[in-house]
Motif scaffolding. Structure first.
Motif, short mmCIF file in Angstrom:
data_model
loop_
_atom_site.label_atom_id
_atom_site.label_comp_id
_atom_site.label_asym_id
_atom_site.label_seq_id
_atom_site.Cartn_x
_atom_site.Cartn_y
_atom_site.Cartn_z
N PHE A 152 0.85 -1.19 0.00
CA PHE A 152 0.00 0.00 0.00
C PHE A 152 0.89 1.24 0.00
CE2 PHE A 152 -2.17 -3.29 2.60
CZ PHE A 152 -3.27 -3.52 1.78
N LYS A 153 0.32 2.36 -0.40
CA LYS A 153 1.09 3.60 -0.36
C LYS A 153 1.48 3.95 1.06
CE LYS A 153 -0.85 5.58 -4.58
NZ LYS A 153 -1.56 6.73 -5.21
N MET A 154 0.61 3.60 2.00
CA MET A 154 0.89 3.78 3.43
C MET A 154 -0.13 2.97 4.20
SD MET A 154 1.26 7.34 5.60
CE MET A 154 2.66 7.84 4.61
N SER A 155 0.25 2.53 5.38
CA SER A 155 -0.70 1.84 6.25
C SER A 155 -0.72 2.55 7.61
CB SER A 155 -0.30 0.36 6.43
OG SER A 155 0.92 0.24 7.13
N PRO A 156 -1.83 2.42 8.34
CA PRO A 156 -3.07 1.68 8.06
C PRO A 156 -3.76 2.16 6.79
CG PRO A 156 -2.98 2.35 10.37
CD PRO A 156 -1.88 3.09 9.67
N ILE A 157 -4.74 1.39 6.35
CA ILE A 157 -5.32 1.55 5.03
C ILE A 157 -5.94 2.92 4.79
CG2 ILE A 157 -7.59 0.62 5.67
CD1 ILE A 157 -5.66 -0.16 2.42
N HIS A 158 -6.40 3.62 5.85
CA HIS A 158 -7.00 4.94 5.63
C HIS A 158 -5.97 5.92 5.08
CE1 HIS A 158 -5.90 4.99 10.03
NE2 HIS A 158 -5.32 6.11 9.67
#
Length: 335
Positions: free
Chosen positions: A293-299
């Motif tokens: 992912f671009k960053m986590s957490p998913i939000h």
């Protein structure tokens, strides 16, 4: 009568939470209890640096007072003795568990504020304390007469034996941390938990478990009152003090209904949040530096995809409503 007391609990919790903010937020500003934003987060979050944290005390106060007032009055009006009610033991134990997790969060927040950093307690310290709190709660249920038999929709009562306690211990600690991971943007955790509490309120209504209705209504009211101060742009953050407390409440509601299995659909957003972190870290290590992912957490991933904080809160809340409705249907037709 139970419905009326649930409404009173919701209104009381909402009012106390909302009004308490008028005093607590300026006080937190005065003593410089501001959040330190992590450098690895989205760059535009840095403008939130210094926003008061530990705002979870707002809804902690509202929920505790609402349940503490309405539940005994309900028992008295119904002619029942709360001291001999097994359900009362579950709710009192659940509130104590939530407060225990909130206290862990307070220690974490306090260290962050005093040392002006985004890291408080170590992971090991948090986990040891969390397992102790969860274990204490489960022991209280055992002492109150709760066995290892749990309700599962379309399967009825299922006795899991010793595995019930093992799964419950791991599940509570996991879910509490999942709720904590959901607290990353303005209004998200309070919004999701508001609808999660409404789902448990509906299930309690279907099963006619009035004490849990009061408990869930107070939780929903507290979250809604907090959103007055926490919705984008947030004037205060709940901090780990609030997010860990809410995690304890979510678990307590599921166990009070003897339907902890419903925590899974009701808490689908929490689960997605923590799974995104696990997947991100595992993929990063397995691929020597690549990210899933671009960053986590998913939000945060959706933030970096261009979604506004309000859009994320709206979509995540709608997902919670959808899966919460599924949980209600399971309770309505599967028990």
């Amino acid at each position: 009568m139970g419905t009326a007391w649930a409404a009173v609990a919701a209104i009381l919790s909402f009012g106390i939470t909302a009004l308490f903010g008028k005093w607590l937020i300026p006080f937190l500003h005065k003593i410089n209890f501001g959040q330190t934003i992590r450098e690895s987060g989205p760059t535009w979050h840095r403008k939130k640096n210094g926003t008061p944290t530990m705002g979870g005390f707002l809804f902690i106060a509202g929920i505790l007072v609402a349940v503490g007032v309405c539940l005994p009055l309900y028992y008295r009006m119904e002619g029942k003795d709360p001291l001999v009610m097994a359900m009362h033991a579950k709710i009192a134990g659940g509130l104590l568990m939530a407060c225990g997790f909130g206290l862990i969060g307070f220690f974490d927040d306090y260290i962050k504020v005093v040392k002006k950093r985004n890291l408080g307690l170590t992971v090991r310290q948090k986990l040891v304390l969390q397992f102790l709190v969860a274990g204490g709660y489960l022991y209280s249920l055992y002492r109150a007469g709760s066995g290892s038999k749990t309700l599962i929709p379309f399967a009825g009562g299922v006795d899991l034996g010793v595995w019930y306690w093992v799964i419950s211990l791991l599940g509570i600690v996991g879910m509490v941390n999942a709720v904590n991971f959901t607290d990353g943007i303005d209004g998200l955790n309070a919004s999701v938990t508001f609808f999660a509490a409404l789902s448990f309120l509906a299930v309690a209504g279907i099963l006619r478990i009035e004490p849990v209705s009061i408990f869930a209504a107070a939780t929903a009211g507290g979250c809604l009152g907090f959103l007055i101060w926490n919705f984008n742009p947030a004037k205060v953050f709940m901090g780990d003090t609030g997010s860990l407390f809410l995690g304890g409440l979510v678990c307590a509601l599921g166990f009070a209904l003897n339907l902890p299995i419903l925590i899974l659909p009701v808490g689908i957003i929490y689960i997605c949040e923590i799974l995104s972190v696990v997947l991100q870290v595992s993929y990063f290590k397995a691929t020597h530096g690549r990210r899933l992912f671009k960053m986590s957490p998913i939000h945060h991933h959706f933030e970096l995809c261009g979604w506004s904080e309000v859009k994320i809160c709206t979509v995540f809340s709608l997902v919670t409503v959808l899966f919460g409705a599924a949980a209600v249907l399971l309770a309505a037709f599967g028990l």
